[in-house]
Design an enzyme around this catalytic site. Structure first.
Site, PDB file in Angstrom:
ATOM      1  N   CYS A   1      -0.344  -5.543 -12.078  1.00 55.40           N
ATOM      2  CA  CYS A   1      -0.347  -5.458 -13.513  1.00 55.40           C
ATOM      3  C   CYS A   1      -0.415  -6.929 -14.020  1.00 55.40           C
ATOM      4  CB  CYS A   1       0.883  -4.958 -14.256  1.00 55.40           C
ATOM      5  SG  CYS A   1       1.537  -3.274 -13.438  1.00 55.40           S
TER       6      CYS A   1
ATOM      7  N   ARG B   1      -5.998  -7.422 -11.779  1.00 62.70           N
ATOM      8  CA  ARG B   1      -4.493  -7.319 -11.087  1.00 62.70           C
ATOM      9  C   ARG B   1      -4.294  -5.756 -11.132  1.00 62.70           C
ATOM     10  NH1 ARG B   1      -1.625 -11.816 -11.059  1.00 62.70           N
ATOM     11  NH2 ARG B   1       0.297 -10.778 -11.254  1.00 62.70           N
TER      12      ARG B   1
ATOM     13  N   TRP C   1      -1.159  -1.417 -13.046  1.00 60.77           N
ATOM     14  CA  TRP C   1      -1.434  -0.782 -11.783  1.00 60.77           C
ATOM     15  C   TRP C   1      -0.101   0.040 -11.445  1.00 60.77           C
ATOM     16  CZ3 TRP C   1       0.975  -0.910  -6.753  1.00 60.77           C
ATOM     17  CH2 TRP C   1       0.076  -0.464  -5.674  1.00 60.77           C
TER      18      TRP C   1
ATOM     19  N   ASN D   1       5.709  -6.435 -15.751  1.00 56.84           N
ATOM     20  CA  ASN D   1       4.976  -6.367 -14.347  1.00 56.84           C
ATOM     21  C   ASN D   1       6.098  -6.371 -13.437  1.00 56.84           C
ATOM     22  OD1 ASN D   1       3.469  -6.958 -11.873  1.00 56.84           O
ATOM     23  ND2 ASN D   1       3.166  -8.962 -12.465  1.00 56.84           N
ATOM     24  N   GLY D   2       6.171  -5.716 -12.477  1.00 59.98           N
ATOM     25  CA  GLY D   2       7.010  -5.742 -11.419  1.00 59.98           C
ATOM     26  C   GLY D   2       7.900  -4.263 -11.309  1.00 59.98           C
TER      27      GLY D   2
ATOM     28  N   GLU E   1     -11.947  -7.997   9.796  1.00 56.21           N
ATOM     29  CA  GLU E   1     -12.162  -8.298   8.557  1.00 56.21           C
ATOM     30  C   GLU E   1     -13.335  -7.175   7.885  1.00 56.21           C
ATOM     31  OE1 GLU E   1     -10.705  -9.610   6.093  1.00 56.21           O
ATOM     32  OE2 GLU E   1     -12.219 -10.198   4.614  1.00 56.21           O
TER      33      GLU E   1
ATOM     34  N   LYS F   1     -13.226  -4.828   4.708  1.00 57.52           N
ATOM     35  CA  LYS F   1     -14.234  -5.126   3.644  1.00 57.52           C
ATOM     36  C   LYS F   1     -14.828  -3.702   3.147  1.00 57.52           C
ATOM     37  CE  LYS F   1     -12.968  -7.706   1.944  1.00 57.52           C
ATOM     38  NZ  LYS F   1     -12.004  -8.891   2.266  1.00 57.52           N
TER      39      LYS F   1
ATOM     40  N   GLU G   1     -12.412  -1.109   1.830  1.00 61.88           N
ATOM     41  CA  GLU G   1     -11.972  -1.455   0.459  1.00 61.88           C
ATOM     42  C   GLU G   1     -12.838  -1.110  -0.493  1.00 61.88           C
ATOM     43  OE1 GLU G   1     -11.149  -5.787   1.108  1.00 61.88           O
ATOM     44  OE2 GLU G   1      -9.315  -5.261  -0.183  1.00 61.88           O
TER      45      GLU G   1
ATOM     46  N   HIS H   1     -10.818   1.728  26.676  1.00 65.88           N
ATOM     47  CA  HIS H   1      -9.572   2.315  26.898  1.00 65.88           C
ATOM     48  C   HIS H   1      -9.245   3.354  25.830  1.00 65.88           C
ATOM     49  CE1 HIS H   1      -8.801  -0.646  29.991  1.00 65.88           C
ATOM     50  NE2 HIS H   1      -9.220  -1.563  28.947  1.00 65.88           N
TER      51      HIS H   1
ATOM     52  N   LYS I   1      -5.851  -6.782  -7.025  1.00 62.66           N
ATOM     53  CA  LYS I   1      -6.256  -8.210  -6.537  1.00 62.66           C
ATOM     54  C   LYS I   1      -4.706  -8.646  -5.924  1.00 62.66           C
ATOM     55  CE  LYS I   1      -8.429 -11.867  -5.592  1.00 62.66           C
ATOM     56  NZ  LYS I   1      -9.365 -11.724  -4.439  1.00 62.66           N
TER      57      LYS I   1
HETATM   58  O1  M6R Z   1      -3.092 -13.177  -2.510  1.00 61.46           O
HETATM   59  P1  M6R Z   1      -2.893 -12.787  -0.810  1.00 61.46           P
HETATM   60  O2  M6R Z   1      -4.009 -13.697   0.075  1.00 61.46           O
HETATM   61  O3  M6R Z   1      -1.524 -13.086  -0.417  1.00 61.46           O
HETATM   62  O4  M6R Z   1      -3.511 -11.299  -0.601  1.00 61.46           O
HETATM   63  C1  M6R Z   1      -3.240 -10.602   0.487  1.00 61.46           C
HETATM   64  C2  M6R Z   1      -3.843  -9.239   0.455  1.00 61.46           C
HETATM   65  O5  M6R Z   1      -3.303  -8.557  -0.388  1.00 61.46           O
HETATM   66  C3  M6R Z   1      -5.498  -9.413   0.248  1.00 61.46           C
HETATM   67  O6  M6R Z   1      -6.041 -10.279   1.121  1.00 61.46           O
HETATM   68  C4  M6R Z   1      -6.043  -8.069   0.394  1.00 61.46           C
HETATM   69  O7  M6R Z   1      -5.992  -7.599   1.553  1.00 61.46           O
HETATM   70  C5  M6R Z   1      -7.621  -8.200  -0.175  1.00 61.46           C
HETATM   71  N1  M6R Z   1      -7.853  -7.169  -1.222  1.00 61.46           N
HETATM   72  C6  M6R Z   1      -8.498  -8.294   1.063  1.00 61.46           C
HETATM   73  O8  M6R Z   1      -9.903  -8.178   0.477  1.00 61.46           O
END
Ligand code: M6R
Length: 624
Positions: free
Chosen positions: A2, A27, A76, A102-103, A498, A502, A505, A521, A619
């Protein structure tokens, strides 16, 4: 998660709040709203289920009153589905007090039960709404009407009501609160969720992150846990939760507001992919030479004795930052330092293995990821020293860690992390090389060879990016696939993970990253005719084994897209090739990740997905 904004000054608050929310949308973006107090002390509010653009359009059609103080929020969802009713700001029963938060308020059900018994009416399913009713209750016990009748100044009453309400909350919060009867003061409070005050000239700001107010001021105070700020147009005062006054000096933010804009690119993600040469360059700048690590030690104050005496490294991180940690493990171990890597969210029970002989490295772009922060606290409680690698000045992680190494990547807005990842990897190499020299695990002449090659990486990333057109064509060929497999060995295995992350996501398709040697395996069973398998097959001591794994996949019908360099291109037989420049095997992740980011981007583009704001994500994940 948020995003919170707050403004008090001379300008129309709504414009500034909505503009700030647009910058904080990364956020969270399932609903949003703003509230303010008019010059006649009337509280006004507008909320929508959906994005900030929808709120903006609604306000354009049906303008709000023109107050000069207000608060805003982009959500969020945690408690309560995304809807207008659950959108912030939330008000008390009499629509006099309004809050954004937020929280997570962990004891909200207990509090709600109590408040219901005293007659409070709730309009949402959120945990946040209990806080505003609790403040209303505290105002009652402070006998506001009596105070108003006596003409007492209401600011201390408002402050005290908020302070007493906060004392009953458990959990995490960053909040901004307004009271219609007290329009010259905004209150902000922080406990385990980020909050920063922007200091302007005759105006002040509250935000979850500086990008919301950088356009107006670069002077900021990062609030600490357990603090309340009383924000007026021409002053800000800080207090602890016991009401004791505190002093804070502002810092000057080096980022400028245009850095958080798209600069001609269609998406932030694409812009940020293209900023990677600079991200590596800025993260390395001035840090590699002299090799004895003097510069680094002056900067992060990490004593040589500690580096010499540690027996191992424990890396903790989440998501993409975890993948950077996995690359870090190969790099540290290549230079003789045993290293473990854990998801921060899985670290709890392992925290007890930490002691003064283990250096804990916490990696986080935002420095606000709740899982990482909790893991850091647990590691410290076990006696570990924590070095943070982060991109965010003033973040909670920087204040909780013993040492901080910044990645200088600039603001990363796209939810899918790209340039922060490369900065995190670059930081790992910088540390690993210096540690190796200080621990005498490497001759200086050999370290020099790594450094020389490392310094070429930003240019080689540029060369890799020049292949964007070809990569987009390959991606278009496979854009309709429902499954993708990414395989690699050794130091490129985390890059396979990774690459898969990507595409998951931002395209919402199933993708798996797998250690190429492990395929046989079990997972090889999922391969079907035409399934795209992206294989990282650059020159390495493992190349012939990777070539075997590619053959195994092809034999089961896979369409192999091989990431190769000019030498390995001659060995690997694949359906499609993406060629990256050749570098040392240990540095190759800094190049092989680029085509995978672009591939994911172009698949998502073909599928018309919302690339910068993928569904269900935020984010910065500030809940556990
Ligand atoms: O801000 P941070 O690097 O701690 O965030 C960690 C993950 O939440 C962040 O890398 C997330 O996996 C991304 N959306 C990946 O693209």
């Amino acid at each position: 998660m948020c995003g919170i904004t707050g403004y008090i000054g001379k300008k129309i608050a709504t414009d500034i709040l909505v503009d700030g929310l647009k910058r904080l949308e990364y956020r969270g973006y399932d609903s949003c709203g703003v509230a303010g107090i008019s010059p006649k002390s009337e509280l006004y509010l507008k909320r929508v289920s959906g994005r900030v653009d929808a709120l903006d359009a609604l306000i354009a059609k049906d303008p709000l009153k023109k107050g000069v103080v207000g608060i805003g929020h982009t959500r969020w969802a945690t408690h309560g589905v995304p809807s207008e009713d659950n959108a912030h700001p939330h008000t008390d029963c009499n629509k006099q007090v309004v809050i954004v938060h937020n929280g997570i308020i962990e004891n909200y059900l207990d509090l709600k039960g109590r408040l219901l018994k005293t007659g409070h009416k709730f309009k949402s399913e959120t945990d946040t709404e209990v806080v505003v009713h609790l403040i209303e209750e505290k105002l009652k016990t402070l006998n506001v009407s009596g105070a108003a009748a006596r003409g007492a100044i209401l600011e201390p009453v408002f402050f005290e009501a908020v302070r007493r309400a906060i004392a009953e909350l458990q959990g995490s919060f960053a909040m901004a609160v307004l009271w219609a009867k007290c329009p010259n003061m905004l209150l902000a409070a922080r406990q385990h969720s980020p909050l920063v005050i922007g200091l302007g000239d005759g105006e002040n700001f509250i935000a979850s992150d500086v990008s919301a107010f950088l356009k107006y001021t670069k002077k900021a105070v990062f609030m600490n846990d357990g603090e309340i700020a009383a924000v007026k147009a021409d002053s800000v005062s800080y207090f602890n939760f016991q009401g004791k006054k505190l002093d804070h000096s502002p810092v000057t933010i080096q980022w400028d507001s245009t850095m958080a804009e798209k600069g001609g690119y269609k998406h932030f993600m694409l812009k940020e992919i293209h900023e990677q040469p600079e991200s590596v360059e800025n993260t390395l700048r001035g840090r590699l030479l002299p090799l004895n690590g003097d510069i680094l030690q002056q900067e992060i104050n990490l004593p040589s004795e500690l580096i010499k005496n540690i027996k191992g490294v424990q890396i903790i991180a989440c998501g993409t930052a975890y993948h950077a940690g996995l690359v870090g493990r190969y790099v540290f171990e290549n230079f003789g330092l045993p290293t473990s890597v854990d998801f921060a969210s899985e670290f709890s029970d392992r925290a007890k293995i930490v002691n003064k002989d283990i250096l804990v490295i916490a990696v986080s772009q935002s420095g606000e990821t709740a899982d990482t922060l909790y893991a850091v606290r647990e590691a410290k409680a076990s006696g570990g020293k924590v070095l943070a690698i982060t991109n965010t000045l003033g973040s909670t992680l920087t204040r909780e860690a013993d040492f901080v190494l910044y990645t200088h990547c600039g603001p990363e807005i796209g939810v899918a992390s790209t340039k922060a990842f490369i900065g995190q990897m670059a930081a790992m190499y910088v540390l690993a090389i210096h540690f190796a020299v200080i621990r005498k695990n490497i001759f200086e002449a050999d370290a020099r060879k790594y450094v020389d090659e490392f310094l070429k990486i930003p240019r080689l990333i540029e060369d890799t990016l020049a292949g964007e057109g070809a990569i987009s064509k390959v991606a278009e060929c496979f854009a309709q696939s429902e499954h993708f497999l990414f395989i690699a060995r050794h130091i490129n295995f985390p890059i396979a993970l990774e690459g898969a992350l990507k595409i998951k996501e931002i395209s919402y398709v199933h993708a798996e990253g797998y250690a190429a040697g492990e395929m046989k395996h079990g997972p090889i069973a999922i391969i079907y005719k035409g399934m795209p398998v992206l294989a990282i097959a650059t020159t390495s001591k493992m190349l012939s084994l990777v070539a075997n794994n590619i053959e195994e996949a092809k034999a089961r019908g896979a369409e192999v897209i091989a990431i190769v360099d000019e030498d390995s291109r001659k060995i690997i037989k694949a359906s499609k090739y993406i060629v990256v420049p050749k570098t040392l095997e240990i540095l190759s992740p800094l190049l092989t990740v680029i085509p995978l980011q672009l591939f994911a981007y172009f698949v998502a583009l073909s599928k018309k997905c919302d690339i910068d704001k993928p569904r269900n994500l935020a984010k910065s994940v500030t809940v556990r």
